[in-house]
Design a protein around this motif. Structure first.
Motif, PDB file in Angstrom:
ATOM      1  N   UNK A 170      37.234   6.615  -3.451  1.00  0.00           N
ATOM      2  CA  UNK A 170      38.140   6.305  -4.846  1.00  0.00           C
ATOM      3  C   UNK A 170      39.250   7.052  -4.440  1.00  0.00           C
ATOM      4  N   UNK A 171      39.345   8.146  -3.736  1.00  0.00           N
ATOM      5  CA  UNK A 171      40.726   8.815  -3.278  1.00  0.00           C
ATOM      6  C   UNK A 171      41.483   7.707  -2.519  1.00  0.00           C
ATOM      7  N   UNK A 172      40.896   7.022  -1.618  1.00  0.00           N
ATOM      8  CA  UNK A 172      41.624   6.240  -0.538  1.00  0.00           C
ATOM      9  C   UNK A 172      42.141   5.011  -1.455  1.00  0.00           C
ATOM     10  N   UNK A 173      41.700   4.802  -2.501  1.00  0.00           N
ATOM     11  CA  UNK A 173      42.355   3.685  -3.304  1.00  0.00           C
ATOM     12  C   UNK A 173      43.452   3.943  -4.463  1.00  0.00           C
ATOM     13  N   UNK A 174      43.659   5.544  -4.305  1.00  0.00           N
ATOM     14  CA  UNK A 174      44.791   5.919  -5.067  1.00  0.00           C
ATOM     15  C   UNK A 174      44.174   6.640  -6.289  1.00  0.00           C
ATOM     16  N   UNK A 175      42.948   7.090  -6.438  1.00  0.00           N
ATOM     17  CA  UNK A 175      42.513   7.788  -7.714  1.00  0.00           C
ATOM     18  C   UNK A 175      42.715   9.359  -7.360  1.00  0.00           C
ATOM     19  N   UNK A 176      43.217   9.945  -8.188  1.00  0.00           N
ATOM     20  CA  UNK A 176      43.186  11.539  -8.092  1.00  0.00           C
ATOM     21  C   UNK A 176      42.551  12.230  -9.228  1.00  0.00           C
ATOM     22  N   UNK A 177      42.514  11.697 -10.478  1.00  0.00           N
ATOM     23  CA  UNK A 177      41.509  12.547 -11.343  1.00  0.00           C
ATOM     24  C   UNK A 177      40.405  11.731 -11.672  1.00  0.00           C
ATOM     25  N   UNK A 206      42.770  17.956  -3.936  1.00  0.00           N
ATOM     26  CA  UNK A 206      42.694  17.487  -5.369  1.00  0.00           C
ATOM     27  C   UNK A 206      42.244  18.964  -5.899  1.00  0.00           C
ATOM     28  N   UNK A 207      42.525  19.379  -7.153  1.00  0.00           N
ATOM     29  CA  UNK A 207      42.156  20.617  -7.706  1.00  0.00           C
ATOM     30  C   UNK A 207      40.787  20.020  -8.319  1.00  0.00           C
ATOM     31  N   UNK A 208      39.560  20.812  -8.395  1.00  0.00           N
ATOM     32  CA  UNK A 208      38.280  20.672  -8.994  1.00  0.00           C
ATOM     33  C   UNK A 208      38.676  20.921 -10.484  1.00  0.00           C
ATOM     34  N   UNK A 209      38.022  20.103 -11.648  1.00  0.00           N
ATOM     35  CA  UNK A 209      38.367  20.385 -12.864  1.00  0.00           C
ATOM     36  C   UNK A 209      36.938  20.322 -13.436  1.00  0.00           C
ATOM     37  N   UNK A 210      36.702  21.382 -14.249  1.00  0.00           N
ATOM     38  CA  UNK A 210      35.174  21.295 -14.496  1.00  0.00           C
ATOM     39  C   UNK A 210      34.998  20.359 -15.739  1.00  0.00           C
ATOM     40  N   UNK A 211      35.983  20.084 -16.559  1.00  0.00           N
ATOM     41  CA  UNK A 211      35.674  19.182 -17.880  1.00  0.00           C
ATOM     42  C   UNK A 211      35.485  17.574 -17.255  1.00  0.00           C
ATOM     43  N   UNK A 229      32.885  10.565 -23.824  1.00  0.00           N
ATOM     44  CA  UNK A 229      33.445  11.967 -23.948  1.00  0.00           C
ATOM     45  C   UNK A 229      34.652  12.081 -23.003  1.00  0.00           C
ATOM     46  N   UNK A 230      34.618  11.573 -21.588  1.00  0.00           N
ATOM     47  CA  UNK A 230      35.480  11.495 -20.817  1.00  0.00           C
ATOM     48  C   UNK A 230      36.942  10.863 -21.037  1.00  0.00           C
ATOM     49  N   UNK A 231      36.778   9.702 -21.532  1.00  0.00           N
ATOM     50  CA  UNK A 231      37.913   8.969 -22.235  1.00  0.00           C
ATOM     51  C   UNK A 231      38.371   9.428 -23.493  1.00  0.00           C
ATOM     52  N   UNK A 232      37.864  10.396 -24.138  1.00  0.00           N
ATOM     53  CA  UNK A 232      38.334  11.021 -25.152  1.00  0.00           C
ATOM     54  C   UNK A 232      39.390  12.246 -24.882  1.00  0.00           C
ATOM     55  N   UNK A 233      39.046  12.427 -23.434  1.00  0.00           N
ATOM     56  CA  UNK A 233      39.763  13.639 -23.104  1.00  0.00           C
ATOM     57  C   UNK A 233      41.435  13.290 -22.981  1.00  0.00           C
ATOM     58  N   UNK A 234      42.353  14.538 -23.323  1.00  0.00           N
ATOM     59  CA  UNK A 234      43.555  14.399 -23.427  1.00  0.00           C
ATOM     60  C   UNK A 234      44.190  13.642 -22.279  1.00  0.00           C
ATOM     61  N   UNK A 235      43.502  13.889 -21.019  1.00  0.00           N
ATOM     62  CA  UNK A 235      43.923  13.357 -19.803  1.00  0.00           C
ATOM     63  C   UNK A 235      42.752  12.500 -19.138  1.00  0.00           C
ATOM     64  N   UNK A 236      42.372  11.291 -19.588  1.00  0.00           N
ATOM     65  CA  UNK A 236      41.332  10.777 -19.311  1.00  0.00           C
ATOM     66  C   UNK A 236      41.046  10.521 -17.437  1.00  0.00           C
TER      67      UNK A 236
END
Length: 330
Positions: A170-177, A206-211, A229-236
């Motif tokens: 996922x990281x290698x295809x450009x995903x960070x969150x 990449x910083x670990x984010x518990x949420x 739940x994940x997509x309802x986050x302020x930053x999905x």
């Protein structure tokens, strides 16, 4: 159903003589044997093979204890077990616990009463003390999930490394969150996969984010609920690792319902690589567990234990493979 007593009466012999015929004893005269066999045929008598095996202290039967028969992962594992068992002249008795402790105890009692030669626990929820007590007295193998620190045979994959590879992709295809829809908290694989997930994030700064980490029960409903739940986050998230194909299917369905594109907005990687991963739309990039081999190797190790006079334990870690499909590169 006819009984052995009825066969004896029709043939005009004793029950003991019928028993000797069933056990191919040389002490029975050919004419007497023919009478018994003819009576058995007339009455359509079916000998109780399990009882005969028990008297010989061998059943040629293996208990396979699984959480559920509904999960495609377990279906493929069991197929490997069936084929291997047949090769060695054994049969399997499939026991689904549905994670019910009382039902599990019923199956364990079958082993204790010598109605099977050994048992394979497939991702079964069982405490260390009980498992150790069983393994001290009977041949036992753990398949997929296993207990750390116990000297009991198991067959599994490197869950830590497998999760690492999923996140790395996922990281290698450009995903960070990157979110992680993980499995049951009481499974060892859940902890190991979380470690692999965290390690990959750390290695790529990449910083670990518990949420972004949630636990579920491997099914579609869990994936659906957690993804919402994940997509309802302020930053999905823009990437998701799911601990089963079913979780991934639930996650992708809700993402599409909420207007997100997969993989455009969110790329998804799952575990298992069951048939569902390849036929779902979009097809799902999945970490393939060698399901058939997990089952086959578990039976082979168990039979070695059954036939060994010495304490025989083996820990086997099989290779996994990342199978890339449309959910990350479509």
């Amino acid at each position: 159903m006819a009984t052995i007593k009825e066969v004896a009466e029709l043939a005009g012999v004793s029950v003991a003589t019928v028993s000797r015929v069933l056990n191919n004893s040389d002490s029975v005269l050919p004419t007497t044997r023919d009478k018994v066999l003819e009576a058995m045929e007339q009455l359509q008598y079916q000998p109780n093979l399990l009882a005969r095996h028990l008297r010989c202290s061998e059943t040629k039967l293996i208990l396979v204890i699984i959480p559920s028969i509904a999960n495609l992962f377990f279906s493929e594992v069991v197929k490997g077990m069936q084929d291997a068992a047949r090769t060695y002249g054994y049969n399997i008795l499939l026991c689904a616990t549905e994670n019910d402790a009382e039902r599990l105890q019923v199956y364990i009692n079958l082993l204790k009463s010598r109605q099977a030669d050994g048992a394979i626990f497939v991702s079964t929820i069982i405490d260390d003390k009980t498992l150790t007590e069983i393994a001290d007295s009977y041949p036992v193998v753990q398949c997929s999930e296993y207990k750390e620190g116990l000297n009991i045979s198991y067959v599994t994959i490197d869950n830590r490394l497998a999760a690492y590879h999923g996140v790395q992709h996922l990281i290698k295809i450009g995903r960070r969150r990157i979110a992680f829809i993980n499995g049951r908290e009481d499974h060892l694989s859940t902890r190991l996969r979380l470690e692999g997930y965290k390690q990959a994030l750390s290695d790529y700064k990449i910083e670990y984010c518990e949420e972004l980490v949630r636990n579920g029960l491997y099914g579609i409903k869990s994936g659906h609920r957690i993804m919402r739940q994940l997509l309802d986050l302020k930053e999905p998230p823009d990437g998701v690792l799911a601990s089963s194909d079913m979780m991934a299917i639930g996650a992708i369905k809700v993402a599409k319902q909420m207007g997100f594109q997969v993989p455009g907005d969110i790329a998804v990687v799952s575990f298992d690589n069951t048939r569902s991963a390849s036929i779902f739309e979009p097809s799902i990039t999945s970490i393939a567990q060698p399901m058939y081999d997990l089952g086959q190797c578990s039976v082979e190790i168990l039979i070695k234990k059954i036939n060994s006079q010495d304490k025989y334990e083996e820990k086997l870690v099989l290779e996994h493979e990342l199978v890339i499909r449309q959910s990350t590169i479509g």
